[in-house]
Design a protein around this motif. Structure first.
Motif, short mmCIF file in Angstrom:
data_model
loop_
_atom_site.label_atom_id
_atom_site.label_comp_id
_atom_site.label_asym_id
_atom_site.label_seq_id
_atom_site.Cartn_x
_atom_site.Cartn_y
_atom_site.Cartn_z
N PHE A 47 -11.61 16.41 -29.80
CA PHE A 47 -12.46 15.84 -30.83
C PHE A 47 -11.83 16.14 -32.19
N VAL A 48 -11.83 15.15 -33.07
CA VAL A 48 -11.23 15.34 -34.39
C VAL A 48 -12.24 15.03 -35.49
N LYS A 56 -11.70 12.05 -27.23
CA LYS A 56 -10.54 11.27 -26.79
C LYS A 56 -9.91 11.97 -25.61
N ASP A 57 -9.35 11.19 -24.71
CA ASP A 57 -8.68 11.75 -23.53
C ASP A 57 -7.27 12.19 -23.90
N TYR A 58 -6.95 13.42 -23.56
CA TYR A 58 -5.61 13.95 -23.77
C TYR A 58 -4.72 13.46 -22.63
N GLN A 59 -3.57 12.89 -22.99
CA GLN A 59 -2.68 12.31 -21.99
C GLN A 59 -1.34 13.04 -21.87
N GLY A 60 -1.18 14.14 -22.58
CA GLY A 60 0.11 14.83 -22.60
C GLY A 60 0.30 15.79 -21.44
N GLY A 61 1.37 16.57 -21.56
CA GLY A 61 1.71 17.55 -20.53
C GLY A 61 0.65 18.63 -20.41
N ARG A 62 0.58 19.24 -19.26
CA ARG A 62 -0.45 20.26 -18.98
C ARG A 62 0.11 21.68 -19.06
N ASP A 63 1.37 21.83 -19.44
CA ASP A 63 1.94 23.16 -19.59
C ASP A 63 1.62 23.70 -20.99
N PHE A 64 1.74 25.00 -21.16
CA PHE A 64 1.38 25.64 -22.43
C PHE A 64 2.11 25.04 -23.62
#
Length: 141
Positions: A47-48, A56-64
């Motif tokens: 949320f921004v 909004k759905d985050y679509q990036g990588g799931r690593d730290f």
């Protein structure tokens, strides 16, 4: 993913502009998950600008590293009008000076105009400047 998420929460624990949280949709968080249309797990929503309407759905990588990079570049506010010489660029400092000299009505008009541009297609540096100005104006309110 849980260890990376917990590490991210620790990384931003002291942030005044970012909150990292998790909700268990299979337990007491089920109503919240239903409200935001979460059906698969794990799901990351962000949320921004205080907009808690849908996230909004985050679509990036799931690593730290991927998570941290996204938060640092897209979500974290680094420029505060209370101390513009620390963390604010010269461009941001100039914008702060300009906008604090304007009336509340003029700032509200500017914020509405900029908010209306958030969905427009633009180069990433222009989008970043747009979001920086919005963050500044929200602090002046």
């Amino acid at each position: 993913m849980k260890p990376a998420w917990d590490q991210l929460a620790d990384e931003f624990a002291g942030s005044s502009s970012v909150l990292i949280a998790d909700v268990d949709c299979t337990a007491e968080g089920d109503k919240l998950c239903e409200q935001f249309g979460i059906r698969g797990y794990p799901t990351i929503k962000y949320f921004v600008d205080g907009d808690m309407s849908e996230g909004k759905d985050y679509q990036g990588g799931r690593d730290f590293d991927s998570l941290k990079g996204f938060v640092a570049e897209e979500l974290e506010v680094k420029c505060f009008i209370t101390d513009p010489t620390t963390g604010c660029t010269e461009k941001q400092q100039g914008y702060i000076t300009k906008m604090t000299a304007k009336s509340a009505e003029d700032r509200a008009k500017q914020l509405k105009r900029l908010d209306g541009m958030k969905g427009d297609a633009m180069k990433s540096d222009l989008k970043a400047w747009l979001m920086q100005r919005i963050a500044i104006l929200r602090q002046v309110e």
